[in-house]
Each structure stands twice: as C-alpha cells, then as structure tokens.
Design a protein around this motif. Structure first.
Motif, PDB file in Angstrom:
ATOM      1  N   ARG A 255       0.848  -1.199   0.000  1.00  0.00           N
ATOM      2  CA  ARG A 255       0.000   0.000   0.000  1.00  0.00           C
ATOM      3  C   ARG A 255       0.879   1.242   0.000  1.00  0.00           C
ATOM      4  O   ARG A 255       1.906   1.298   0.674  1.00  0.00           O
ATOM      5  N   ARG A 256       0.428   2.229  -0.741  1.00  0.00           N
ATOM      6  CA  ARG A 256       1.161   3.487  -0.764  1.00  0.00           C
ATOM      7  C   ARG A 256       0.840   4.282   0.487  1.00  0.00           C
ATOM      8  O   ARG A 256      -0.295   4.296   0.936  1.00  0.00           O
ATOM      9  N   ARG A 257       1.854   4.919   1.013  1.00  0.00           N
ATOM     10  CA  ARG A 257       1.647   5.761   2.198  1.00  0.00           C
ATOM     11  C   ARG A 257       0.997   7.063   1.778  1.00  0.00           C
ATOM     12  O   ARG A 257       1.247   7.575   0.694  1.00  0.00           O
TER      13      ARG A 257
ATOM     14  N   THR B 156       0.373  10.926   1.549  1.00  0.00           N
ATOM     15  CA  THR B 156       1.277  12.079   1.534  1.00  0.00           C
ATOM     16  C   THR B 156       0.904  13.013   2.689  1.00  0.00           C
ATOM     17  O   THR B 156      -0.215  12.932   3.223  1.00  0.00           O
TER      18      THR B 156
END
Length: 77
Positions: free
Chosen positions: A27-29, A31
């Motif tokens: 999963r992308r963190r 911003t």
C-alpha cells in the motif's frame, strides 16, 4: 464425506480451492497533504456537530414556570 453439487461450469467448482501465488503490491503511504486533508475534514465535521449542539441546546430547554409570561386576561381579572 460431503458430496458436492454438480456445477455447470468447471471454473466455479475449482474457484474455492484456487490459491494465488501473486502478492499484491504494498500500500502506498499517504502524503502529508492527504493526511492534513483528512485531519481538516475530521475537525470540520466535529466542529459542526459541536456547533449544532451548542446552538440547539438552549432551544430544547423548557422554560421555567417563573419565567413564563401570562397575560392579566388569563388570570380572570
């Protein structure tokens, strides 16, 4: 031993025993801008609820009997 119903499509009967060896991507963190946006949205919702409670509470209180006004005509004078 449980007996399975016949299924018209072979892939449906095999679907429950299928195991994928493909791992999903990590999963992308979020911003910092997304995190700030989530915080601001949460604070806005909470502030709106608190504001509605503060404004609505006096309107829901019953007036005390001493503070009610009545005319002299209702006294029978």
């Amino acid at each position: 031993m449980s007996r399975r119903e016949s299924v018209p499509f072979a892939f449906l009967s095999e679907a429950d025993s299928f195991r994928s060896n493909v791992t999903p991507p990590p999963r992308r963190r979020a911003t910092p801008g997304q995190l700030a946006g989530r915080w601001l949205l949460g604070l806005t919702i909470v502030a709106g609820l608190v504001g509605a409670l503060v404004i609505g509470t006096p309107a829901m209180q019953h007036p005390s009997p001493a503070a009610t006004q009545h005319s002299e005509a209702s006294d029978g004078r």
